[in-house]
Scaffold this active site. Structure first.
Site, short mmCIF file in Angstrom:
data_model
loop_
_atom_site.label_atom_id
_atom_site.label_comp_id
_atom_site.label_asym_id
_atom_site.label_seq_id
_atom_site.Cartn_x
_atom_site.Cartn_y
_atom_site.Cartn_z
N GLU A 1 46.08 -43.66 75.25
CA GLU A 1 45.44 -42.40 76.68
C GLU A 1 46.19 -41.66 76.84
O GLU A 1 47.12 -41.30 75.79
CB GLU A 1 46.32 -42.82 78.25
CG GLU A 1 45.84 -44.68 78.11
CD GLU A 1 46.77 -45.01 79.78
OE1 GLU A 1 45.86 -45.58 80.48
OE2 GLU A 1 47.90 -44.73 80.06
N CYS B 1 47.85 -34.30 78.13
CA CYS B 1 48.98 -34.74 76.69
C CYS B 1 48.38 -35.64 76.05
O CYS B 1 47.64 -36.14 76.66
CB CYS B 1 49.57 -35.08 79.10
SG CYS B 1 51.02 -36.01 78.09
N CYS C 1 54.61 -47.51 71.29
CA CYS C 1 55.76 -46.68 70.80
C CYS C 1 57.47 -47.65 70.68
O CYS C 1 57.31 -49.13 71.11
CB CYS C 1 56.33 -45.30 72.21
SG CYS C 1 57.49 -44.17 71.29
N CYS D 1 62.64 -47.31 74.76
CA CYS D 1 63.49 -46.74 76.11
C CYS D 1 63.28 -47.82 77.65
O CYS D 1 61.99 -47.50 77.65
CB CYS D 1 62.41 -45.01 76.36
SG CYS D 1 63.25 -43.91 74.93
N CYS E 1 60.60 -46.88 80.09
CA CYS E 1 59.20 -46.38 80.25
C CYS E 1 58.27 -47.17 79.88
O CYS E 1 58.89 -48.30 78.87
CB CYS E 1 59.79 -45.65 78.98
SG CYS E 1 57.93 -44.92 77.69
N GLY F 1 54.08 -42.38 72.67
CA GLY F 1 53.93 -42.72 70.88
C GLY F 1 54.99 -41.49 70.85
O GLY F 1 55.78 -40.72 71.60
N GLU F 2 56.18 -42.16 70.09
CA GLU F 2 57.42 -40.58 69.26
C GLU F 2 56.44 -39.74 68.59
O GLU F 2 56.60 -40.54 67.03
CB GLU F 2 58.39 -41.41 69.06
CG GLU F 2 59.47 -40.51 68.54
CD GLU F 2 60.21 -39.61 68.88
OE1 GLU F 2 60.09 -39.28 70.02
OE2 GLU F 2 59.85 -38.34 68.17
N SER G 1 58.05 -32.80 71.98
CA SER G 1 58.32 -33.84 73.08
C SER G 1 59.02 -34.99 71.92
O SER G 1 58.68 -35.54 71.38
CB SER G 1 57.93 -34.47 74.11
OG SER G 1 59.04 -34.87 75.11
N SER H 1 64.21 -35.13 74.58
CA SER H 1 64.55 -36.25 76.03
C SER H 1 65.88 -37.32 75.84
O SER H 1 66.09 -37.23 75.12
CB SER H 1 63.45 -37.72 75.94
OG SER H 1 61.79 -36.92 75.77
N HIS I 1 68.08 -37.23 78.68
CA HIS I 1 68.23 -38.48 80.42
C HIS I 1 69.24 -38.70 80.59
O HIS I 1 69.55 -39.50 81.34
CB HIS I 1 67.79 -39.61 79.88
CG HIS I 1 66.01 -38.90 79.68
ND1 HIS I 1 65.01 -38.88 80.09
CD2 HIS I 1 65.60 -39.37 78.25
CE1 HIS I 1 64.26 -38.01 79.82
NE2 HIS I 1 63.63 -38.89 79.17
N ASN J 1 59.43 -42.69 87.18
CA ASN J 1 58.30 -43.04 87.35
C ASN J 1 58.22 -43.85 87.55
O ASN J 1 58.28 -44.96 86.50
CB ASN J 1 57.10 -42.47 87.18
CG ASN J 1 56.39 -41.35 86.90
OD1 ASN J 1 55.97 -40.32 88.36
ND2 ASN J 1 56.55 -39.82 85.83
N CYS K 1 54.63 -39.19 83.82
CA CYS K 1 55.51 -39.66 82.67
C CYS K 1 55.96 -40.94 82.22
O CYS K 1 56.35 -41.58 83.22
CB CYS K 1 56.40 -38.99 82.22
SG CYS K 1 56.00 -36.62 82.52
N1 SAH Z 1 58.29 -39.82 72.93
C1 SAH Z 1 58.32 -38.20 72.90
C2 SAH Z 1 57.61 -38.23 74.26
C3 SAH Z 1 57.61 -39.66 75.03
S1 SAH Z 1 56.58 -39.18 77.26
C4 SAH Z 1 59.89 -39.14 73.80
O1 SAH Z 1 60.73 -39.34 74.02
O2 SAH Z 1 59.87 -37.45 74.24
C5 SAH Z 1 57.75 -37.75 77.80
C6 SAH Z 1 59.38 -37.80 78.43
O3 SAH Z 1 58.40 -38.93 79.43
C7 SAH Z 1 59.57 -37.86 77.64
O4 SAH Z 1 61.08 -37.35 78.42
C8 SAH Z 1 59.60 -39.57 78.63
O5 SAH Z 1 61.17 -39.90 78.56
C9 SAH Z 1 59.40 -39.26 79.97
N2 SAH Z 1 59.46 -40.86 80.43
C10 SAH Z 1 59.14 -42.06 80.14
N3 SAH Z 1 59.07 -42.87 80.84
C11 SAH Z 1 59.15 -42.27 82.07
C12 SAH Z 1 59.46 -42.31 83.70
N4 SAH Z 1 59.05 -43.56 83.41
N5 SAH Z 1 59.24 -41.53 84.86
C13 SAH Z 1 59.94 -40.64 83.66
N6 SAH Z 1 59.94 -40.60 83.15
C14 SAH Z 1 60.34 -40.70 82.10
#
Ligand code: SAH
Length: 371
Positions: free
Chosen positions: A107, A126, A133, A137, A140, A188-189, A222, A245, A247, A321, A364
């Site tokens: 997507e 985006c 991925c 995490c 996600c 993806g990463e 990211s 990221s 967190h 989210n 996200c």
């Molecule tokens: N793999 C990359 C890109 C991921 S998406 C990374 O981890 O950075 C971009 C951001 O959205 C990342 O910071 C990821 O941790 C965050 N993310 C993932 N799931 C989420 C969720 N359910 N709610 C809010 N942010 C989220």
């Protein structure tokens, strides 16, 4: 360091046939001359693709029909087939589900941000760098399904081309506009598909007509924090914006929220990001999903503030989210405000990300690509 080859360049398995966007300008010229055509045809092709966002050879009417057919067959395989697009926010957010040549699904999300506080309008896409991925995490949606495969360079680049075309064609709410920003925050990463993401970045910043000519600072990569790959990216002088990221400010919690932390710790990740920022001279972003009662405590805000105050960093709080099956929730607004206030007190710049596209599962961490 046995993990390194995987980090930098995972297998070619499942990749589509070569597309012109897989090739740098010199390689594109050689590919065209190998077809027995003059090199200037390569420039015409690039002009159509990067300049006019055109991927249909039939529409390239300044090329003789035979040449069009030949170039189309050799260098313009269809990479992305739109399965569906969903819109929200008065048509200014548009999520598209793409099917790839082997049936894998990814997507991308296109968003328009109106001009505000003297800043210009932005149109951001985006994009995804992998189908699925492997970083796992737990909060996600993409992370839950595991990695299907890396995307080819052209499969990443073509998400940008498609987005630029939609923006220019006026299909995004608010009328025709120019794609200005690209964020690698879809599925993806990006740094786990290093070589192809780096090649994509070159196509994005190469001046028109050989590339999209986007500004480096308007592109954000990211990452979960793959330290050797951050270092390598710094050495390439691509100078795009880095987002990490994080967190959690402490290893104990981060080990569970971002499992790769068991390999590269908070301190190592921030040191790599510092070195990156020292090269570009610009702030990096720290992404921090606010998860109720998990990482949103006042003491963690203070710890994060202490960690980041001396650094060239900016915090972007993302209200969590919720994803299907997860027991986690977004932090209450009052808790979020207190977190912001404490970071402020430490002198750390902080913004709260809007939750664009939430109702179409396009925010996200919600990208899961169910057909
Ligand atoms: N793999 C990359 C890109 C991921 S998406 C990374 O981890 O950075 C971009 C951001 O959205 C990342 O910071 C990821 O941790 C965050 N993310 C993932 N799931 C989420 C969720 N359910 N709610 C809010 N942010 C989220």
């Amino acid at each position: 360091m046995t993990a390194l080859p995987l980090v930098f360049d995972a297998p070619r398995r499942g990749l589509p046939p070569t597309h012109l966007a897989d090739l740098d300008p010199a390689a594109l010229r050689s590919a065209v001359t190998e077809l027995g055509l003059p090199a200037f045809r390569a420039d015409q092709l690039a002009c159509h693709y990067y300049g006019r966002h055109e991927n249909d050879p039939a529409a390239m009417t300044d090329l003789p029909a035979g040449v069009r057919a030949q170039l189309g067959a050799a260098l313009l395989p269809t990479l992305l087939t739109e399965v569906r697009s969903l819109e929200t926010d008065a048509g200014t957010t548009r999520k598209t589900l793409w099917r790839l040549h082997d049936g894998a699904l990814v997507e991308s999300v296109l968003m328009r941000y109106p001009a505000r506080h003297g800043s210009r309008e932005r149109i951001t896409v985006c994009i995804s760098s992998q189908a699925g991925c492997g970083m796992a995490c737990p909060f996600c949606a993409t992370g839950q399904g595991g990695l299907t495969r890396n995307l080819a360079t052209a499969e990443i680049v073509d998400q940008v081309r498609a987005a630029a075309r939609v923006a220019a064609g006026g299909q995004l709410g608010g009328g025709p506009g120019r794609l200005s920003n690209v964020v690698f925050m879809g599925m993806g990463e990006p740094l786990a598909n290093y070589n192809r993401v780096a090649a994509t970045l070159r196509r994005l910043i190469t001046p028109a007509p050989a590339g999209f000519g986007l500004s480096r600072r308007s592109i954000t990569v990211s990452t979960v924090g793959l330290v050797p790959a951050i270092n390598r990216l710094a050495d390439e002088n691509l100078d795009v914006t880095l987002a990490v990221s994080l967190h959690a400010p402490d290893d104990e919690l981060r080990d569970t929220l971002v499992p790769v932390n068991t390999r590269w710790k908070v301190g190592e990740v921030l040191a790599a990001a510092d070195a990156y920022a020292a090269r570009t001279g610009r702030r990096y972003s720290i992404e921090y999903a606010m998860i109720r009662d998990v990482n949103d405590h006042a003491w963690r805000a203070d710890l994060l503030g202490d960690l980041l105050a001396p650094r060239l960093a900016h915090v972007n709080l993302i209200p969590l989210n919720p994803t299907p099956g997860s027991q986690w929730d977004a932090s209450p607004k009052a808790v979020e405000r207190e977190f912001v206030r404490r970071l402020d007190m430490h002198g750390v710049p902080v913004t709260v990300r809007d939750t664009r596209g939430q109702d179409i599962d396009g925010a996200c961490g919600q990208l899961a690509a169910a057909p």
